[in-house]
Structure formats: C-alpha cells, structure tokens
Scaffold this active site. Structure first.
Site, short mmCIF file in Angstrom:
data_model
loop_
_atom_site.label_atom_id
_atom_site.label_comp_id
_atom_site.label_asym_id
_atom_site.label_seq_id
_atom_site.Cartn_x
_atom_site.Cartn_y
_atom_site.Cartn_z
N HIS A 97 1.13 -1.46 -0.31
CA HIS A 97 -0.05 -0.16 0.18
C HIS A 97 1.06 1.67 -0.36
O HIS A 97 1.75 1.08 -0.01
CB HIS A 97 -0.95 -0.25 1.48
CG HIS A 97 -0.43 -0.19 2.36
ND1 HIS A 97 0.43 -1.37 3.18
CD2 HIS A 97 -0.16 0.62 3.74
CE1 HIS A 97 0.65 -1.51 4.27
NE2 HIS A 97 0.52 -0.04 4.49
N HIS A 99 0.62 5.12 0.62
CA HIS A 99 0.85 6.39 1.77
C HIS A 99 0.17 7.39 0.74
O HIS A 99 1.44 7.69 0.26
CB HIS A 99 1.14 6.17 2.96
CG HIS A 99 1.03 5.32 3.82
ND1 HIS A 99 0.23 5.59 5.04
CD2 HIS A 99 1.77 4.53 4.16
CE1 HIS A 99 0.22 3.87 5.93
NE2 HIS A 99 1.19 3.70 5.05
#
Length: 140
Positions: A97, A99
């Site tokens: 992922h 940010h």
C-alpha cells in the site's frame, strides 16, 4: 485471496471510506491518519511488497497515487503531499500500500515520526466524499 485487512476491504467484508476503486486499485482513508485526508492505495489483487508487484500493476497503482496527490489541493486545501511505501519493516499490513498524506507548510511533520490524529464523528465520510469528487474525471 489472503485474509489481511486490505483483502477484506477489497472483497467488501470490511467497510471503509473509499475514495477510488477500479478493477486493479482501491484507495481509502486511513482510519488513523497522519493528517485528515491521509489515503491508502493498494492493488485489489493480494501483493505483499513492492518486490512482489507485477509489472502490469505498477502503472495503475502509481497513476492512482498521482491522481490522489493531485486531488489533495482542490479537495482539502493541501499545499503538497507526502507519498510513502513501507516494505516489510514498518509495514503494518502485509499487503502492498502507498500512503498519500496531505501536507501544508508548518504542519509539524518531521522526518519519519508520524503523529496520528482521529476524525470527529461523521468527518471521515465528508473527507472521503470531497476526495471522491476531486478524483472524478474531467468529463464526468
């Protein structure tokens, strides 16, 4: 599909405040944001780290990250963004992922110390809606 929290979000088992979803990528608000409007972007396919990311997912993933970063100004008044990705160390969820954190001059973010904040009741949905609107295609 793995059973990590992001796979649960992708499958719809776990509710979140999404700001983007297509076949390859999902983006949603971090429930413990560095700053309000902090978005997490991950592939819908389970991929643990950047080293595991198939080439065909690189462009879609980074394109969404770029679009989210661009939307932070119009949607939230951010002056810029902080974009980061952990691999294994400090990777709290074993699902790749990115940010994307809204930034403003003097916001207090220093180095790799990430203070965390919380959304007031109903505020998370408002932030997600503002980002969704800013991410709409120009012809929508």
């Amino acid at each position: 599909m793995a059973s990590d929290v992001f796979c649960q979000i992708v499958s719809g088992e776990l509710a979140t405040h999404e700001v983007w979803r297509d076949e390859q990528v999902v983006a949603f608000l971090d429930h413990r944001p560095v700053f309000k409007g902090h978005v997490l972007i991950c592939p819908t396919r389970h991929v643990e780290t950047l080293l595991d990311l198939p080439g065909e997912l690189m462009q879609p993933l980074l394109t969404v990250a770029q679009r989210v970063a661009a939307a932070l100004g119009p949607a939230l008044g951010a002056q810029g963004s902080f974009v980061a990705m952990n691999n294994v160390v400090s990777q709290s969820v074993p699902h790749l992922h990115i940010h994307v954190v809204p930034r403003t001059k003097g916001d207090g973010l220093r180095g790799f110390f990430w203070p965390r904040t919380r959304y007031a009741a109903g505020e998370e949905a408002e932030y997600a809606a503002r980002l969704r609107r800013a991410l709409l295609p120009d012809d929508a």
